[in-house]
Motif scaffolding. Structure first.
Motif, PDB file in Angstrom:
ATOM      1  N   LYS A 174      -0.679  -5.203 -10.408  1.00  0.00           N
ATOM      2  CA  LYS A 174       0.728  -4.159 -10.709  1.00  0.00           C
ATOM      3  C   LYS A 174       0.385  -2.743 -10.197  1.00  0.00           C
ATOM      4  CE  LYS A 174       2.239  -6.431 -14.764  1.00  0.00           C
ATOM      5  NZ  LYS A 174       2.163  -6.745 -16.177  1.00  0.00           N
ATOM      6  N   ARG A 175      -0.789  -2.344 -10.045  1.00  0.00           N
ATOM      7  CA  ARG A 175      -1.575  -0.848  -9.784  1.00  0.00           C
ATOM      8  C   ARG A 175      -2.278  -0.826  -8.865  1.00  0.00           C
ATOM      9  NH1 ARG A 175       0.739   3.751 -11.791  1.00  0.00           N
ATOM     10  NH2 ARG A 175       1.947   2.212 -12.947  1.00  0.00           N
ATOM     11  N   VAL A 176      -2.624  -0.652  -8.048  1.00  0.00           N
ATOM     12  CA  VAL A 176      -3.773   0.147  -7.106  1.00  0.00           C
ATOM     13  C   VAL A 176      -4.252   0.517  -7.779  1.00  0.00           C
ATOM     14  CG1 VAL A 176      -4.475   0.880  -5.153  1.00  0.00           C
ATOM     15  CG2 VAL A 176      -2.737  -0.077  -4.775  1.00  0.00           C
ATOM     16  N   LYS A 177      -6.235   0.562  -7.857  1.00  0.00           N
ATOM     17  CA  LYS A 177      -7.632   0.700  -8.198  1.00  0.00           C
ATOM     18  C   LYS A 177      -7.959   1.580  -7.565  1.00  0.00           C
ATOM     19  CE  LYS A 177      -6.420  -2.221 -13.096  1.00  0.00           C
ATOM     20  NZ  LYS A 177      -7.251  -3.037 -13.317  1.00  0.00           N
ATOM     21  N   LYS A 178      -8.020   0.477  -6.381  1.00  0.00           N
ATOM     22  CA  LYS A 178      -9.007   1.501  -5.315  1.00  0.00           C
ATOM     23  C   LYS A 178      -8.546   1.440  -3.737  1.00  0.00           C
ATOM     24  CE  LYS A 178     -12.080  -2.074  -7.412  1.00  0.00           C
ATOM     25  NZ  LYS A 178     -12.721  -1.441  -8.190  1.00  0.00           N
ATOM     26  N   TYR A 179      -8.852   2.202  -3.246  1.00  0.00           N
ATOM     27  CA  TYR A 179      -8.315   2.384  -1.784  1.00  0.00           C
ATOM     28  C   TYR A 179      -8.558   1.743  -0.164  1.00  0.00           C
ATOM     29  CZ  TYR A 179      -7.860   4.226   2.958  1.00  0.00           C
ATOM     30  OH  TYR A 179      -7.428   4.648   3.722  1.00  0.00           O
ATOM     31  N   MET A 180      -9.450   0.696  -1.217  1.00  0.00           N
ATOM     32  CA  MET A 180      -9.637  -0.298  -0.085  1.00  0.00           C
ATOM     33  C   MET A 180      -9.228  -1.534  -0.523  1.00  0.00           C
ATOM     34  SD  MET A 180     -13.666  -0.053   1.488  1.00  0.00           S
ATOM     35  CE  MET A 180     -13.399  -1.554   2.549  1.00  0.00           C
ATOM     36  N   THR A 181      -7.672  -1.290  -0.448  1.00  0.00           N
ATOM     37  CA  THR A 181      -6.892  -2.299  -1.356  1.00  0.00           C
ATOM     38  C   THR A 181      -5.788  -3.288  -0.490  1.00  0.00           C
ATOM     39  OG1 THR A 181      -6.987  -2.337  -3.075  1.00  0.00           O
ATOM     40  CG2 THR A 181      -5.081  -3.304  -2.862  1.00  0.00           C
ATOM     41  N   LEU A 182      -5.606  -4.874   0.474  1.00  0.00           N
ATOM     42  CA  LEU A 182      -4.772  -4.882   1.138  1.00  0.00           C
ATOM     43  C   LEU A 182      -4.023  -5.970   0.651  1.00  0.00           C
ATOM     44  CD1 LEU A 182      -4.272  -5.276   4.254  1.00  0.00           C
ATOM     45  CD2 LEU A 182      -5.860  -6.904   3.949  1.00  0.00           C
ATOM     46  N   PHE A 183      -3.081  -5.654   0.986  1.00  0.00           N
ATOM     47  CA  PHE A 183      -1.845  -6.635   0.231  1.00  0.00           C
ATOM     48  C   PHE A 183      -1.269  -7.640   1.978  1.00  0.00           C
ATOM     49  CE2 PHE A 183      -1.564  -2.866  -2.329  1.00  0.00           C
ATOM     50  CZ  PHE A 183      -1.517  -3.480  -3.632  1.00  0.00           C
ATOM     51  N   ILE A 184      -0.874  -8.593   1.628  1.00  0.00           N
ATOM     52  CA  ILE A 184      -0.823  -9.671   2.576  1.00  0.00           C
ATOM     53  C   ILE A 184       1.025 -10.174   1.055  1.00  0.00           C
ATOM     54  CG2 ILE A 184      -1.067 -11.508   3.821  1.00  0.00           C
ATOM     55  CD1 ILE A 184      -3.761 -10.781   4.195  1.00  0.00           C
ATOM     56  N   ASN A 185       2.219 -10.121   2.024  1.00  0.00           N
ATOM     57  CA  ASN A 185       3.148 -10.753   2.146  1.00  0.00           C
ATOM     58  C   ASN A 185       3.199 -11.885   2.896  1.00  0.00           C
ATOM     59  OD1 ASN A 185       5.352 -11.902   0.498  1.00  0.00           O
ATOM     60  ND2 ASN A 185       6.971  -9.337   1.205  1.00  0.00           N
ATOM     61  N   PHE A 186       2.699 -12.563   2.433  1.00  0.00           N
ATOM     62  CA  PHE A 186       3.117 -14.587   3.993  1.00  0.00           C
ATOM     63  C   PHE A 186       4.381 -15.008   4.219  1.00  0.00           C
ATOM     64  CE2 PHE A 186      -1.021 -14.508   2.187  1.00  0.00           C
ATOM     65  CZ  PHE A 186      -2.314 -14.257   3.429  1.00  0.00           C
ATOM     66  N   ALA A 187       4.530 -15.175   4.537  1.00  0.00           N
ATOM     67  CA  ALA A 187       6.388 -15.342   5.488  1.00  0.00           C
ATOM     68  C   ALA A 187       6.293 -16.889   4.212  1.00  0.00           C
ATOM     69  CB  ALA A 187       6.007 -15.867   6.910  1.00  0.00           C
ATOM     70  N   ARG A 188       6.869 -17.529   4.248  1.00  0.00           N
ATOM     71  CA  ARG A 188       7.206 -18.741   3.237  1.00  0.00           C
ATOM     72  C   ARG A 188       7.457 -19.222   4.157  1.00  0.00           C
ATOM     73  NH1 ARG A 188       7.943 -17.718  -2.405  1.00  0.00           N
ATOM     74  NH2 ARG A 188       8.117 -15.680  -3.254  1.00  0.00           N
ATOM     75  N   ARG A 189       7.003 -20.709   3.912  1.00  0.00           N
ATOM     76  CA  ARG A 189       7.086 -21.868   5.451  1.00  0.00           C
ATOM     77  C   ARG A 189       7.986 -23.270   4.458  1.00  0.00           C
ATOM     78  NH1 ARG A 189       2.146 -19.259   6.377  1.00  0.00           N
ATOM     79  NH2 ARG A 189       2.390 -17.410   8.616  1.00  0.00           N
ATOM     80  N   PRO A 230      10.297 -17.592  20.480  1.00  0.00           N
ATOM     81  CA  PRO A 230      10.675 -18.188  19.765  1.00  0.00           C
ATOM     82  C   PRO A 230      10.614 -19.739  19.157  1.00  0.00           C
ATOM     83  CG  PRO A 230      12.071 -15.847  19.169  1.00  0.00           C
ATOM     84  CD  PRO A 230      11.058 -16.309  20.573  1.00  0.00           C
ATOM     85  N   ARG A 231      10.116 -20.311  18.936  1.00  0.00           N
ATOM     86  CA  ARG A 231      11.031 -22.502  19.310  1.00  0.00           C
ATOM     87  C   ARG A 231      12.674 -22.215  18.202  1.00  0.00           C
ATOM     88  NH1 ARG A 231       4.853 -22.412  19.676  1.00  0.00           N
ATOM     89  NH2 ARG A 231       4.613 -23.357  21.250  1.00  0.00           N
ATOM     90  N   GLY A 232      12.529 -21.181  17.263  1.00  0.00           N
ATOM     91  CA  GLY A 232      13.301 -21.625  15.952  1.00  0.00           C
ATOM     92  C   GLY A 232      13.526 -20.418  15.305  1.00  0.00           C
ATOM     93  N   GLU A 233      14.079 -19.892  13.811  1.00  0.00           N
ATOM     94  CA  GLU A 233      13.691 -19.330  13.118  1.00  0.00           C
ATOM     95  C   GLU A 233      12.080 -17.871  13.022  1.00  0.00           C
ATOM     96  OE1 GLU A 233      14.230 -18.397   8.501  1.00  0.00           O
ATOM     97  OE2 GLU A 233      14.459 -19.887   9.026  1.00  0.00           O
ATOM     98  N   VAL A 234      12.733 -17.470  13.206  1.00  0.00           N
ATOM     99  CA  VAL A 234      11.255 -16.884  12.973  1.00  0.00           C
ATOM    100  C   VAL A 234      11.082 -15.962  11.715  1.00  0.00           C
ATOM    101  CG1 VAL A 234      10.647 -14.536  13.518  1.00  0.00           C
ATOM    102  CG2 VAL A 234      11.754 -15.605  15.591  1.00  0.00           C
ATOM    103  N   LYS A 235       9.743 -16.522  10.791  1.00  0.00           N
ATOM    104  CA  LYS A 235       9.699 -16.032   9.511  1.00  0.00           C
ATOM    105  C   LYS A 235       8.759 -14.391   9.782  1.00  0.00           C
ATOM    106  CE  LYS A 235      10.546 -20.561   7.355  1.00  0.00           C
ATOM    107  NZ  LYS A 235      10.406 -21.310   6.694  1.00  0.00           N
ATOM    108  N   THR A 236       8.665 -14.199   8.825  1.00  0.00           N
ATOM    109  CA  THR A 236       7.664 -12.531   8.894  1.00  0.00           C
ATOM    110  C   THR A 236       6.553 -12.608   7.806  1.00  0.00           C
ATOM    111  OG1 THR A 236       9.649 -11.559   9.443  1.00  0.00           O
ATOM    112  CG2 THR A 236       7.642 -10.120   9.105  1.00  0.00           C
TER     113      THR A 236
END
Length: 222
Positions: free
Chosen positions: A207-222, A161-167
């Motif tokens: 707020k609530r999952v309605k479908k099984y094929m649900t994907l969440f991405i919590n993007f790194a704050r840049r 890594p070149r610096g701080e690692v964000k996730t």
């Protein structure tokens, strides 16, 4: 209106390009291909080899525009690459720019798109990013070993890594009816039934999952 495709080339085999990627090549007047050679030759360009093989598979020819990309993580280099793309779009209606692997994984694509958005919002609005097979998914298939099974996690991290690692967190396999408050806060997007008839993308956490094929991405704050 001009059309720009940002095309992922996958791990190195032209036969692993997606159908969408091949269709983008067919639709394009020109394909912009990165090269690390200062003389803009393609003697050391893996990207060029994949594009060449893909065009042979399609049985078509396209003009190739070299884009000098020294890969020094220098914003000035990205600015130059974006300028080449935008200049090409002044003389050609439909242009593809290519990247090894998948555009979302350690690629310069989104640096370029940020610059393009600033310089020409209309081109940015009419741009399509085409995903591709990642090197590690291809490696898993070659080894015939799963990357994750059951409740195992998959970790992707830079070795130097070149610096701080964000996730960025990818959260999968939720239960229907689950309250998403347990996921915490962040820059969330919710993807439900992607590419199906009732597909929905929400630029926040539902707020609530309605479908099984649900994907969440919590993007790194840049």
């Amino acid at each position: 209106m001009n059309k720009l495709y940002m095309v992922s080339l996958g791990p190195g085999d032209a036969q692993l390009l997606t159908y969408k990627a091949l269709q983008a090549f067919k639709a394009s007047d020109v394909i912009c291909v990165p090269t690390k050679s200062e003389d803009k030759s393609f003697t050391k360009s893996i990207s060029y080899t994949i594009v060449r093989d893909a065009l042979e598979l399609l049985g078509i020819q396209r003009e190739i525009v070299p884009v000098y990309s020294p890969m020094c993580f220098n914003p000035q280099d990205w600015e130059h690459e974006a300028d080449v793309i935008l200049d090409t779009l002044t003389t050609h209606a439909t242009v593809s720019f290519v990247t090894i692997g998948d555009a979302g994984i350690y690629s310069s694509i989104y640096y370029l798109l940020d610059i393009i958005q600033e310089k020409n919002p209309q081109v940015h609005q009419n741009c399509e990013v085409i995903p591709g097979v990642t090197s590690f998914s291809a490696a898993s298939a070659e080894a015939q070993k799963a990357l994750c099974l059951g409740d195992e996690e998959l970790l992707i991290k830079p070795i130097n890594p070149r610096g701080e690692v964000k996730t960025t967190e990818i959260l999968m396999r939720p239960k229907i009816g689950m309250d998403t408050e347990i996921l915490g806060e962040g820059d969330f997007y919710t993807f439900e039934n992607m590419y199906l008839k009732d597909a929905k993308i929400t630029p926040s956490k539902v707020k609530r999952v309605k479908k099984y094929m649900t994907l969440f991405i919590n993007f790194a704050r840049r």
